[in-house]
Design an enzyme around this catalytic site. Structure first.
Site, PDB file in Angstrom:
ATOM      1  N   ASN A  43       0.839  -1.187   0.000  1.00  0.00           N
ATOM      2  CA  ASN A  43       0.000   0.000   0.000  1.00  0.00           C
ATOM      3  C   ASN A  43       0.885   1.252   0.000  1.00  0.00           C
ATOM      4  O   ASN A  43       1.962   1.273   0.589  1.00  0.00           O
ATOM      5  CB  ASN A  43      -1.010   0.002   1.149  1.00  0.00           C
ATOM      6  CG  ASN A  43      -0.398  -0.047   2.531  1.00  0.00           C
ATOM      7  OD1 ASN A  43       0.570  -0.759   2.784  1.00  0.00           O
ATOM      8  ND2 ASN A  43      -0.983   0.693   3.466  1.00  0.00           N
ATOM      9  N   GLU A  45       0.187   5.232   0.614  1.00  0.00           N
ATOM     10  CA  GLU A  45      -0.785   6.248   1.003  1.00  0.00           C
ATOM     11  C   GLU A  45      -0.424   7.611   0.428  1.00  0.00           C
ATOM     12  O   GLU A  45       0.704   7.840  -0.030  1.00  0.00           O
ATOM     13  CB  GLU A  45      -0.866   6.340   2.529  1.00  0.00           C
ATOM     14  CG  GLU A  45      -1.444   5.097   3.162  1.00  0.00           C
ATOM     15  CD  GLU A  45      -1.535   5.186   4.665  1.00  0.00           C
ATOM     16  OE1 GLU A  45      -2.185   4.308   5.243  1.00  0.00           O
ATOM     17  OE2 GLU A  45      -0.958   6.106   5.281  1.00  0.00           O
ATOM     18  N   CYS A  54      -3.879   0.575  -2.949  1.00  0.00           N
ATOM     19  CA  CYS A  54      -3.897  -0.645  -2.144  1.00  0.00           C
ATOM     20  C   CYS A  54      -2.784  -1.592  -2.603  1.00  0.00           C
ATOM     21  O   CYS A  54      -2.361  -1.567  -3.760  1.00  0.00           O
ATOM     22  CB  CYS A  54      -5.236  -1.360  -2.286  1.00  0.00           C
ATOM     23  SG  CYS A  54      -6.644  -0.452  -1.630  1.00  0.00           S
ATOM     24  N   GLU A  56      -2.998  -4.768  -3.129  1.00  0.00           N
ATOM     25  CA  GLU A  56      -3.494  -5.670  -4.175  1.00  0.00           C
ATOM     26  C   GLU A  56      -3.447  -4.987  -5.539  1.00  0.00           C
ATOM     27  O   GLU A  56      -3.036  -5.593  -6.534  1.00  0.00           O
ATOM     28  CB  GLU A  56      -4.932  -6.096  -3.885  1.00  0.00           C
ATOM     29  CG  GLU A  56      -5.114  -6.820  -2.558  1.00  0.00           C
ATOM     30  CD  GLU A  56      -5.475  -5.895  -1.399  1.00  0.00           C
ATOM     31  OE1 GLU A  56      -6.208  -6.348  -0.511  1.00  0.00           O
ATOM     32  OE2 GLU A  56      -5.024  -4.728  -1.376  1.00  0.00           O
ATOM     33  N   CYS A  87     -10.516  -4.845  -0.166  1.00  0.00           N
ATOM     34  CA  CYS A  87     -11.668  -3.951  -0.216  1.00  0.00           C
ATOM     35  C   CYS A  87     -12.510  -4.300  -1.448  1.00  0.00           C
ATOM     36  O   CYS A  87     -12.084  -5.083  -2.302  1.00  0.00           O
ATOM     37  CB  CYS A  87     -11.213  -2.496  -0.253  1.00  0.00           C
ATOM     38  SG  CYS A  87     -10.390  -1.993  -1.790  1.00  0.00           S
ATOM     39  N   CYS A  90     -10.753  -3.618  -4.753  1.00  0.00           N
ATOM     40  CA  CYS A  90      -9.693  -4.587  -5.049  1.00  0.00           C
ATOM     41  C   CYS A  90     -10.259  -5.962  -5.394  1.00  0.00           C
ATOM     42  O   CYS A  90      -9.698  -6.675  -6.225  1.00  0.00           O
ATOM     43  CB  CYS A  90      -8.696  -4.669  -3.901  1.00  0.00           C
ATOM     44  SG  CYS A  90      -7.552  -3.271  -3.919  1.00  0.00           S
TER      45      CYS A  90
END
Length: 129
Positions: A43, A45, A54, A56, A87, A90
């Protein structure tokens, strides 16, 4: 086929590179693709939260960039005490490159704790598995 321990090791190594200064919650992912290669992501940010990436999504992007076409399995791990599922966005990203046998492996610090097929976590996908 790569063994699960190798996939776990790749994801844990990717987690170490996560950029998470705001949430302080690092996530790593490793994709085993149809070409037999493992692609990783973490990830990343951003101060503007919706602009983050993310783990993934970054692993899938690496797979596509590297020439992989289909996800055989994807392992997701975090530095938290609970398992992390992808999520919704994803899950749809995984589904785009999945087939009915694609596995989603969830791991904690010690190893894989749960395994799902994509259809179990994304039962109403925009495509049929």
């Amino acid at each position: 086929m790569k063994n699960y321990h190798q996939l776990f090791t790749f994801a844990r190594n990717a987690l170490e590179n996560a950029y998470a200064p705001y949430s302080r919650f690092r996530v790593g992912a490793a994709v085993e693709a149809d070409d037999g290669r493992i692609y990783t992501g973490c990830n990343v940010e951003n101060v503007s939260y919706p602009c983050g990436t993310c783990a993934e999504a970054s692993a899938i992007a690496a797979m596509v960039c590297g020439g992989g076409k289909t996800i055989r399995r994807i392992l997701i791990t975090s530095d938290g005490s609970s398992l992390v599922t992808p999520c919704g966005a994803c899950l749809q990203r995984i589904g785009e490159f999945a087939d009915a046998d694609t596995e989603i492996l969830l791991a904690d610090r010690t190893g894989i704790q749960q395994t799902f097929k994509i259809a179990e976590l994304l039962p109403n996908a925009f495509k049929e598995f």
